[in-house]
Every structure is written in C-alpha cells, then in structure tokens.
Design a protein around this motif. Structure first.
Motif, PDB file in Angstrom:
ATOM      1  N   VAL A 124      -3.744   8.309  -4.565  1.00 22.52           N
ATOM      2  CA  VAL A 124      -2.901   9.185  -4.755  1.00 22.52           C
ATOM      3  C   VAL A 124      -3.671  10.656  -3.982  1.00 22.52           C
ATOM      4  N   PHE A 125      -2.825  12.029  -4.130  1.00 24.59           N
ATOM      5  CA  PHE A 125      -3.021  12.803  -2.962  1.00 24.59           C
ATOM      6  C   PHE A 125      -1.978  14.388  -4.078  1.00 24.59           C
ATOM      7  N   GLY A 126      -2.393  15.613  -4.141  1.00 26.80           N
ATOM      8  CA  GLY A 126      -1.695  16.322  -4.743  1.00 26.80           C
ATOM      9  C   GLY A 126      -1.383  17.911  -3.407  1.00 26.80           C
ATOM     10  N   LEU A 127      -0.256  17.613  -3.633  1.00 29.06           N
ATOM     11  CA  LEU A 127       0.770  19.199  -2.328  1.00 29.06           C
ATOM     12  C   LEU A 127       0.479  20.090  -3.452  1.00 29.06           C
ATOM     13  N   GLU A 139       0.765  -0.986   0.038  1.00 29.06           N
ATOM     14  CA  GLU A 139       0.073   0.689   0.012  1.00 29.06           C
ATOM     15  C   GLU A 139       1.147   1.189  -0.326  1.00 29.06           C
ATOM     16  N   SER A 140       0.652   1.953  -1.168  1.00 32.67           N
ATOM     17  CA  SER A 140       1.592   3.660  -0.752  1.00 32.67           C
ATOM     18  C   SER A 140       0.704   4.581  -1.486  1.00 32.67           C
ATOM     19  N   VAL A 141       1.761   5.672  -1.194  1.00 31.75           N
ATOM     20  CA  VAL A 141       1.031   6.651  -1.586  1.00 31.75           C
ATOM     21  C   VAL A 141       1.696   7.256  -3.212  1.00 31.75           C
ATOM     22  N   LEU A 142       1.305   7.721  -4.072  1.00 33.00           N
ATOM     23  CA  LEU A 142       1.608   8.937  -4.920  1.00 33.00           C
ATOM     24  C   LEU A 142       1.107  10.146  -4.478  1.00 33.00           C
ATOM     25  N   VAL A 143       2.102  11.153  -4.542  1.00 26.85           N
ATOM     26  CA  VAL A 143       2.056  12.886  -4.203  1.00 26.85           C
ATOM     27  C   VAL A 143       2.164  13.868  -4.991  1.00 26.85           C
ATOM     28  N   VAL A 144       1.797  14.513  -5.754  1.00 26.00           N
ATOM     29  CA  VAL A 144       1.399  15.331  -6.931  1.00 26.00           C
ATOM     30  C   VAL A 144       1.881  16.238  -6.367  1.00 26.00           C
ATOM     31  N   ILE A 145       3.379  16.757  -5.878  1.00 19.57           N
ATOM     32  CA  ILE A 145       4.007  18.510  -5.645  1.00 19.57           C
ATOM     33  C   ILE A 145       3.520  19.038  -6.653  1.00 19.57           C
ATOM     34  N   HIS A 146       2.774  20.532  -6.271  1.00 20.21           N
ATOM     35  CA  HIS A 146       2.330  21.039  -8.056  1.00 20.21           C
ATOM     36  C   HIS A 146       2.391  22.986  -7.379  1.00 20.21           C
ATOM     37  N   THR A 147       3.346  24.401  -8.228  1.00 25.68           N
ATOM     38  CA  THR A 147       2.935  25.338  -7.836  1.00 25.68           C
ATOM     39  C   THR A 147       1.566  25.747  -7.978  1.00 25.68           C
ATOM     40  N   PRO A 148       0.740  27.043  -7.319  1.00 25.45           N
ATOM     41  CA  PRO A 148      -0.512  27.518  -7.968  1.00 25.45           C
ATOM     42  C   PRO A 148      -0.512  26.900  -9.062  1.00 25.45           C
ATOM     43  N   ALA A 149       0.896  27.755 -10.087  1.00 26.86           N
ATOM     44  CA  ALA A 149       1.092  28.005 -11.512  1.00 26.86           C
ATOM     45  C   ALA A 149       0.971  26.543 -12.385  1.00 26.86           C
ATOM     46  N   GLN A 150       0.240  25.598 -11.314  1.00 30.98           N
ATOM     47  CA  GLN A 150       0.538  23.995 -11.832  1.00 30.98           C
ATOM     48  C   GLN A 150       2.177  23.492 -12.353  1.00 30.98           C
ATOM     49  N   GLU A 151       2.681  24.136 -12.051  1.00 22.13           N
ATOM     50  CA  GLU A 151       4.351  23.535 -12.536  1.00 22.13           C
ATOM     51  C   GLU A 151       3.909  22.383 -11.216  1.00 22.13           C
ATOM     52  N   ALA A 181       4.148  19.099 -19.403  1.00 20.32           N
ATOM     53  CA  ALA A 181       5.470  18.126 -19.891  1.00 20.32           C
ATOM     54  C   ALA A 181       5.842  17.231 -19.303  1.00 20.32           C
ATOM     55  N   ALA A 182       5.391  17.633 -18.188  1.00 16.89           N
ATOM     56  CA  ALA A 182       5.907  16.468 -16.092  1.00 16.89           C
ATOM     57  C   ALA A 182       5.223  15.238 -17.191  1.00 16.89           C
ATOM     58  N   ALA A 183       3.965  15.532 -16.739  1.00 22.92           N
ATOM     59  CA  ALA A 183       3.437  13.805 -17.439  1.00 22.92           C
ATOM     60  C   ALA A 183       4.084  12.837 -18.920  1.00 22.92           C
ATOM     61  N   ASP A 184       4.644  13.894 -19.447  1.00 24.93           N
ATOM     62  CA  ASP A 184       5.424  13.051 -20.193  1.00 24.93           C
ATOM     63  C   ASP A 184       6.751  12.282 -19.645  1.00 24.93           C
ATOM     64  N   LEU A 185       7.415  12.949 -18.782  1.00 25.12           N
ATOM     65  CA  LEU A 185       8.402  12.643 -18.098  1.00 25.12           C
ATOM     66  C   LEU A 185       8.065  11.967 -17.490  1.00 25.12           C
ATOM     67  N   CYS A 186       7.360  11.461 -17.072  1.00 24.01           N
ATOM     68  CA  CYS A 186       6.767  10.162 -16.447  1.00 24.01           C
ATOM     69  C   CYS A 186       7.136   8.809 -16.408  1.00 24.01           C
ATOM     70  N   ASN A 217       1.805   7.420 -12.399  1.00 26.28           N
ATOM     71  CA  ASN A 217       2.332   9.270 -12.365  1.00 26.28           C
ATOM     72  C   ASN A 217       1.662  10.096 -12.683  1.00 26.28           C
ATOM     73  N   ALA A 218       1.989   9.511 -14.571  1.00 25.35           N
ATOM     74  CA  ALA A 218       1.145  10.728 -15.681  1.00 25.35           C
ATOM     75  C   ALA A 218       0.359  10.698 -15.451  1.00 25.35           C
ATOM     76  N   GLU A 219      -0.535   9.895 -15.528  1.00 22.11           N
ATOM     77  CA  GLU A 219      -2.076   9.628 -15.530  1.00 22.11           C
ATOM     78  C   GLU A 219      -2.155  10.840 -14.219  1.00 22.11           C
ATOM     79  N   ALA A 220      -1.946  10.864 -13.094  1.00 21.39           N
ATOM     80  CA  ALA A 220      -1.990  11.731 -11.934  1.00 21.39           C
ATOM     81  C   ALA A 220      -1.988  13.003 -12.429  1.00 21.39           C
ATOM     82  N   ILE A 221      -0.702  12.758 -12.766  1.00 20.79           N
ATOM     83  CA  ILE A 221      -1.139  14.470 -13.340  1.00 20.79           C
ATOM     84  C   ILE A 221      -1.162  15.005 -14.186  1.00 20.79           C
TER      85      ILE A 221
END
Length: 155
Positions: free
Chosen positions: A102-105, A11-23, A130-135, A140-144
C-alpha cells in the motif's frame, strides 16, 4: 510449436491518490464497473514496489508520481488475500494468494486524469470517507480509511 504462457506475478500495489484536502481519486473498472484506487501487479520479479507504484499510477491515470509537488509514500503495509476465482487464470496454476503493498500519493491539486480506456471508464474525486464507501475491495476501503494517519505534516 509450443506457446509460452506468461503469468501475472502475485505481488501488486495499491496506491491511494489524494489531495491535501483528503479528496481521494477513484477510477471505475471497465470489466466490473466497480470503483477502486490505482492497483497493479509487478511487471517482473526484479521490479521494486516503488517502481511498480510509479508505473501503475502513470499507466492508469497519466499522473507522474515523481513530478514536483507530488509526494509518494510507501505506507509499509501489506495485505495478503485470496485471488478471486474469476481472475485465477491470469496466475500460475499453483498460485491462489496475492500480496498487495500500500502506497499513498498526495497530489498538490485537482488535475485532469488520463484513463486507459481498456482498464477504466471514468474517474471521480470524493472525500475520503465517501471514497472508502464506494470501493468494491475491502483492502482498498481499509487503506482509504487509514489516510488521515499517513498525511504528510505541513511545514
């Protein structure tokens, strides 16, 4: 003398960390060289998804997900997938699948990242597409790619 083997909990987590500008923050795995978001397994069966997410973010990036200005959001999504054969030895012999929550931060601005050198070698911020393309990981790509759906409304 018997040796006790401690297996990873599937059981694991995936945390998509991002800025308000969606970086989106990506970190490069030391073992494979692939790019990913923060991920990690529960340390013990009683650890909650939220506790796991907070701990893994701190361990892998140095970011305190509970500090003022940060917003950690449980997206209430779970992925189930087969564990890659190369990593199966970490789990009990009968375990072949993992559940990933899945979480977002959202962090208020770009900030320095402190990596654990045994796990990750470098980091970068990329626009979400671009981040999704690099995963390496499809989940992970789907979450982004879902990030715009989960952005916290301003105001």
């Amino acid at each position: 003398m018997s040796v006790s083997v401690v297996y990873k909990i599937p059981e694991s987590v995936l945390v998509v960390i991002h800025t308000p500008a969606q970086e989106v923050l990506l970190i490069r795995r030391a073992d494979m060289g692939s790019w990913q978001s923060v991920t990690g397994s529960k340390d013990h069966p009683g650890e909650t998804w939220l506790e796991t997410a907070i701990r893994e973010v701190k361990e892998e990036t140095g970011i305190d997900a509970q500090q003022a200005g940060c917003f950690l959001h449980d997206w209430e999504l779970e992925n189930q997938y087969d564990i890659y054969p190369v990593w199966r030895w970490r789990y009990a012999p009968e375990v072949s699948r993992n559940t990933e929550r899945v979480f977002g931060l959202c962090v208020p601005e770009k900030r320095p990242i402190t990596l654990s050198p045994s796990e990750h070698t470098e980091w970068q911020l990329q626009p979400w597409q671009a981040a999704a393309d690099l995963c390496f990981s499809p989940s992970n790509a789907e979450a982004i790619l879902m990030l715009p759906r989960f952005l916290r409304p301003v105001g």
